[in-house]
Design a protein around this motif. Sequence first.
Motif, PDB file in Angstrom:
ATOM      1  N   SER A 185       0.834  -1.198   0.000  1.00  0.00           N
ATOM      2  CA  SER A 185       0.000   0.000   0.000  1.00  0.00           C
ATOM      3  C   SER A 185       0.870   1.250   0.000  1.00  0.00           C
ATOM      4  CB  SER A 185      -0.925  -0.011   1.222  1.00  0.00           C
ATOM      5  OG  SER A 185      -1.721   1.142   1.263  1.00  0.00           O
ATOM      6  N   MET A 186       1.906   1.228   0.836  1.00  0.00           N
ATOM      7  CA  MET A 186       2.833   2.360   0.900  1.00  0.00           C
ATOM      8  C   MET A 186       3.526   2.585  -0.444  1.00  0.00           C
ATOM      9  SD  MET A 186       6.400   2.936   1.132  1.00  0.00           S
ATOM     10  CE  MET A 186       7.071   1.395   1.756  1.00  0.00           C
ATOM     11  N   MET A 187       4.007   1.502  -1.067  1.00  0.00           N
ATOM     12  CA  MET A 187       4.719   1.626  -2.334  1.00  0.00           C
ATOM     13  C   MET A 187       3.797   2.053  -3.468  1.00  0.00           C
ATOM     14  SD  MET A 187       7.940   1.135  -1.964  1.00  0.00           S
ATOM     15  CE  MET A 187       8.421   0.857  -3.664  1.00  0.00           C
ATOM     16  N   GLN A 188       2.593   1.516  -3.493  1.00  0.00           N
ATOM     17  CA  GLN A 188       1.668   1.850  -4.569  1.00  0.00           C
ATOM     18  C   GLN A 188       1.385   3.349  -4.620  1.00  0.00           C
ATOM     19  OE1 GLN A 188      -2.554   1.258  -4.052  1.00  0.00           O
ATOM     20  NE2 GLN A 188      -2.669   0.096  -5.966  1.00  0.00           N
ATOM     21  N   LYS A 189       1.129   3.947  -3.445  1.00  0.00           N
ATOM     22  CA  LYS A 189       0.827   5.384  -3.406  1.00  0.00           C
ATOM     23  C   LYS A 189       1.970   6.205  -3.991  1.00  0.00           C
ATOM     24  CE  LYS A 189      -2.188   5.314   0.687  1.00  0.00           C
ATOM     25  NZ  LYS A 189      -2.062   3.917   1.144  1.00  0.00           N
ATOM     26  N   ARG A 190       3.180   5.816  -3.689  1.00  0.00           N
ATOM     27  CA  ARG A 190       4.339   6.596  -4.109  1.00  0.00           C
ATOM     28  C   ARG A 190       4.706   6.341  -5.570  1.00  0.00           C
ATOM     29  NH1 ARG A 190       3.676   5.899   0.917  1.00  0.00           N
ATOM     30  NH2 ARG A 190       4.514   7.344   2.487  1.00  0.00           N
ATOM     31  N   LEU A 191       4.599   5.101  -5.995  1.00  0.00           N
ATOM     32  CA  LEU A 191       4.935   4.791  -7.386  1.00  0.00           C
ATOM     33  C   LEU A 191       3.948   5.409  -8.367  1.00  0.00           C
ATOM     34  CD1 LEU A 191       6.101   1.065  -7.064  1.00  0.00           C
ATOM     35  CD2 LEU A 191       7.516   3.054  -7.624  1.00  0.00           C
ATOM     36  N   LYS A 192       2.698   5.566  -7.950  1.00  0.00           N
ATOM     37  CA  LYS A 192       1.720   6.202  -8.831  1.00  0.00           C
ATOM     38  C   LYS A 192       2.111   7.653  -9.130  1.00  0.00           C
ATOM     39  CE  LYS A 192      -2.524   3.545  -8.028  1.00  0.00           C
ATOM     40  NZ  LYS A 192      -3.895   3.579  -7.463  1.00  0.00           N
ATOM     41  N   ILE A 193       2.609   8.346  -8.104  1.00  0.00           N
ATOM     42  CA  ILE A 193       3.054   9.730  -8.352  1.00  0.00           C
ATOM     43  C   ILE A 193       4.384   9.728  -9.102  1.00  0.00           C
ATOM     44  CG2 ILE A 193       3.505  11.977  -7.320  1.00  0.00           C
ATOM     45  CD1 ILE A 193       1.934  11.159  -4.902  1.00  0.00           C
ATOM     46  N   ALA A 194       5.261   8.781  -8.752  1.00  0.00           N
ATOM     47  CA  ALA A 194       6.550   8.688  -9.454  1.00  0.00           C
ATOM     48  C   ALA A 194       6.333   8.502 -10.950  1.00  0.00           C
ATOM     49  CB  ALA A 194       7.372   7.537  -8.882  1.00  0.00           C
ATOM     50  N   LYS A 195       5.310   7.775 -11.304  1.00  0.00           N
ATOM     51  CA  LYS A 195       4.997   7.555 -12.727  1.00  0.00           C
ATOM     52  C   LYS A 195       4.732   8.874 -13.436  1.00  0.00           C
ATOM     53  CE  LYS A 195       1.741   5.028 -15.690  1.00  0.00           C
ATOM     54  NZ  LYS A 195       0.582   4.085 -15.694  1.00  0.00           N
ATOM     55  N   ARG A 196       4.169   9.840 -12.708  1.00  0.00           N
ATOM     56  CA  ARG A 196       3.797  11.106 -13.334  1.00  0.00           C
ATOM     57  C   ARG A 196       4.973  12.086 -13.437  1.00  0.00           C
ATOM     58  NH1 ARG A 196      -1.082  10.079 -10.147  1.00  0.00           N
ATOM     59  NH2 ARG A 196      -0.572  11.669  -8.603  1.00  0.00           N
ATOM     60  N   ILE A 197       6.077  11.796 -12.770  1.00  0.00           N
ATOM     61  CA  ILE A 197       7.250  12.665 -12.925  1.00  0.00           C
ATOM     62  C   ILE A 197       8.312  12.052 -13.832  1.00  0.00           C
ATOM     63  CG2 ILE A 197       6.859  13.708 -10.660  1.00  0.00           C
ATOM     64  CD1 ILE A 197       9.280  12.154  -9.613  1.00  0.00           C
ATOM     65  N   LEU A 198       8.210  10.750 -14.097  1.00  0.00           N
ATOM     66  CA  LEU A 198       9.213  10.081 -14.927  1.00  0.00           C
ATOM     67  C   LEU A 198       9.021  10.458 -16.393  1.00  0.00           C
ATOM     68  CD1 LEU A 198      11.558   7.998 -14.762  1.00  0.00           C
ATOM     69  CD2 LEU A 198       9.853   6.239 -15.343  1.00  0.00           C
ATOM     70  N   ALA A 199      10.095  10.899 -17.031  1.00  0.00           N
ATOM     71  CA  ALA A 199      10.034  11.272 -18.447  1.00  0.00           C
ATOM     72  C   ALA A 199       9.707  10.053 -19.303  1.00  0.00           C
ATOM     73  CB  ALA A 199      11.371  11.878 -18.883  1.00  0.00           C
ATOM     74  N   ASP A 200       9.196  10.300 -20.500  1.00  0.00           N
ATOM     75  CA  ASP A 200       8.825   9.202 -21.387  1.00  0.00           C
ATOM     76  C   ASP A 200      10.013   8.298 -21.710  1.00  0.00           C
ATOM     77  OD1 ASP A 200       6.185  10.022 -21.476  1.00  0.00           O
ATOM     78  OD2 ASP A 200       6.480  11.280 -23.250  1.00  0.00           O
ATOM     79  N   ASP A 201      11.202   8.883 -21.759  1.00  0.00           N
ATOM     80  CA  ASP A 201      12.398   8.079 -22.007  1.00  0.00           C
ATOM     81  C   ASP A 201      13.203   7.867 -20.730  1.00  0.00           C
ATOM     82  OD1 ASP A 201      13.311  10.654 -21.654  1.00  0.00           O
ATOM     83  OD2 ASP A 201      14.803  10.562 -23.254  1.00  0.00           O
ATOM     84  N   GLY A 202      12.560   8.088 -19.589  1.00  0.00           N
ATOM     85  CA  GLY A 202      13.248   7.932 -18.307  1.00  0.00           C
ATOM     86  C   GLY A 202      13.358   6.478 -17.881  1.00  0.00           C
ATOM     87  N   VAL A 203      14.178   6.247 -16.852  1.00  0.00           N
ATOM     88  CA  VAL A 203      14.411   4.900 -16.321  1.00  0.00           C
ATOM     89  C   VAL A 203      14.154   4.911 -14.820  1.00  0.00           C
ATOM     90  CG1 VAL A 203      16.099   3.045 -16.009  1.00  0.00           C
ATOM     91  CG2 VAL A 203      16.144   4.434 -18.094  1.00  0.00           C
ATOM     92  N   LEU A 204      13.355   3.956 -14.364  1.00  0.00           N
ATOM     93  CA  LEU A 204      13.109   3.754 -12.932  1.00  0.00           C
ATOM     94  C   LEU A 204      13.944   2.568 -12.477  1.00  0.00           C
ATOM     95  CD1 LEU A 204      11.520   3.976 -10.202  1.00  0.00           C
ATOM     96  CD2 LEU A 204       9.775   2.507 -11.256  1.00  0.00           C
ATOM     97  N   ILE A 205      14.726   2.758 -11.412  1.00  0.00           N
ATOM     98  CA  ILE A 205      15.541   1.678 -10.852  1.00  0.00           C
ATOM     99  C   ILE A 205      15.101   1.474  -9.407  1.00  0.00           C
ATOM    100  CG2 ILE A 205      17.868   0.842 -10.379  1.00  0.00           C
ATOM    101  CD1 ILE A 205      18.864   2.981 -12.407  1.00  0.00           C
ATOM    102  N   THR A 206      14.662   0.259  -9.085  1.00  0.00           N
ATOM    103  CA  THR A 206      14.194  -0.054  -7.740  1.00  0.00           C
ATOM    104  C   THR A 206      14.992  -1.218  -7.193  1.00  0.00           C
ATOM    105  OG1 THR A 206      11.967   0.523  -8.513  1.00  0.00           O
ATOM    106  CG2 THR A 206      12.153  -0.465  -6.335  1.00  0.00           C
ATOM    107  N   THR A 207      15.648  -1.033  -6.064  1.00  0.00           N
ATOM    108  CA  THR A 207      16.399  -2.128  -5.460  1.00  0.00           C
ATOM    109  C   THR A 207      15.552  -2.804  -4.390  1.00  0.00           C
ATOM    110  OG1 THR A 207      17.440  -0.631  -3.874  1.00  0.00           O
ATOM    111  CG2 THR A 207      18.624  -1.055  -5.918  1.00  0.00           C
TER     112      THR A 207
END
Length: 769
Positions: A185-207
Amino acid sequence: MAAINDLLRQIPDTSLRDRLEQEFARLSKNKKFGLVFEEHIPECTPLYDVPVKRGSTVALKTGHINDLYTVLKIEEDIALCRNKTTGDTRNIPVSELVSVAQFGEPIFPMLQPIAAVENAPDSNLWHTIIEADNYHALQLLEYLYPKKVDCIYIDPPYNTGARDWKYNNDYVDSTDNWRHSKWLSMMQKRLKIAKRILADDGVLITTIDDNEYAHLWILLHEIFPNLTHTCITIQHNPGGTQGKKFSVTHEYAIFSYSSESTIFRKQHTGGDVYNLRRWGSTSGRYEGATCFYPVILDSNYNIIGFGDLLDEELHPTAQVEYNADGTIYVWPIDKNGIEKKWRYGRDTVESVKDRMFIEKRGNRIEIILRRESEPPKTVWTDPLYNAEAHGTDMLKTIIGGGFSYPKSLYAVHDALLFAVSGKKNALIVDFFAGSGTTLHAVNLLNVEDNGNRRCILVTNNEVSDAESKALREQGYQPGDPEWEKHGICRSVTWPRIKYSILGKRDDGTILSGEYYTNQTVSKEVERSFYQLGFIDNPTELTTNAKKQLVSLLRGKDGKSQLPQSLVKADSKFIVSDKHSATILFDVNAVNEWLEALEDQDHITDFYIVVKSAATFKEIKAQVSNLLGPMNVTLQVKRPMSDGFPANVEYFKLGFLDKNSVSLGQQFREILPLLWLKSGAIGRRPEINSDEEPDMLILPQNGFAVLVDEAKYAEFAKKISEVNNIKVVYFVTNSEEAFREMTDGIKIKNTYQLYRDYIDNFVLGSRRDS
């Protein structure tokens, strides 16, 4: 169901609570498939710096953060409060209350400057650290950088069952039946907003590690269905954990990227370079009709091109020729003055130009060629990824204290390298910043390739479980200065970044140690030759004897240099593409051996089985003439004491009153946001006078603000007289006036204050709730 579970805990009647919990447990046994998790009671954030007033949503400082009250009135520092769940009212001293922000409610953020470090006064690049709950900080970043972030690198809590992270201000440990669900639940809330700041050619790295890897993998596919997700396994703990069944040595980094993204290739280092000039028995000028031409350098010794083939009857005056126009010609002539040839013909050499660099050796210039770069592999085992040596120990070296499980600087560096090495102006965000490894790695990456990448770190100022208990025993509470100075951002993240940039600590002591960089330097050394003269009859060596002899060959690291499996019944020598050593068993096969050695530049150690010293010297000379000297590439190290040419602003996230913002009364508080939204260029501007200015024109920061729209004509004239204004903000309540003023200045990026700011957070909260 998790929300019901949390509510059941608040029932004071133990008998009733037990009965309800039993019934709830029976009903919750229904099997569910797929990634099914509870949304939980909305997360809340305590706001210790926000004053408690009438209408505020508050909680007791010593109570549960979700036990919320509404302040009805305040008289003589006593607040009459209504419980939002039960409706009961009670009087509570204001000193015992803390304002609370519920997720899903509109917030109006501001940034309170805390500190700054400037170690590159001539640079306009400024990094940012934001002390905040990352959910609210992400809401701010969505306003500042929608679809503009090139790389998001995050290292969220691994949810191992240890008391290493909180949900709603409570530690989540192994006894919490809902810990996986709360984490999702915690991650979902944050990743949804992260999706809106990531550029179309951007890269998300999650460890992540095995505790939540499977859940995260599915969650990423659900939130980012259009991205490709690739899992990298990193050996971060070569010694392994002390597990009962298995010793775990790895964790994961999940790369999420689109078809528009570029995953950059990594240049070879170490021994993966060689001279562009050929040597050996077929290396002469006239054995390659298209391989004798000059490599052209400019006066700064940069490779700028290649000349025409030289007619066979003509000869260069020297290996390096300096021309009247400032250019420099480098010819394939060896140190003995013999004309050789390049490895590539004139018609193909352009294709490898990007892999070339020069080495100046006395009055000679050598053209060195890196082997072709390669895409990242999905298993990383470099010793530099050891989190203890290059994470924990490095952090102790810098700040003198510890932090739980910091990443290896080089594991983060290489992850970012594959995401942004070709983007020297990339914007990188880490909203689980922890000890600050990501910004540290960005600084190292920038100094290696003269990049201008900007990094934004977000971390809370959480105090560890042990420290919080000790501080409470001393009478301190969250929000107290003594409490806050022990938080992670103030005691770990900020000191690490500050000290690593300056190369020294606040007390003046210099940082010891060195960084490994991806820069290399090539050095020419002679190859190693060894005479094995203790064998009386080399030609009579049996296969078993040869294997025993090979087993004795050890490198400087003590490891065997050649496997015995290479020895065959008729082996007169061993030459392998995969090993750096070779052995000649039978000197009668020397010519055959030399032919096999042609172009085997990687071989460094030569073992010759022969009793005669004269024969050994003769064969050594033949090999030296064939292969020439060896180019050893050494990794360049950077002293930690050198620091980094970088600047950083450290802010704490605060919140403004919507009514005050609507009336345009918070310009001073909003100004740092405008600076960030405009690219954080140059030193952050400040208003020193008590009076609000009519306008601000800041070419050094790349933006301008019109506060009083009655001054528009003067503002537009001044704007036309400067060149660096890329962003303009108009303070006006009229959309029509905003459009007219925008049309009048002909600048692409314009924003309406404070409408743009308010709408972003009102609409954003509705979307997120």
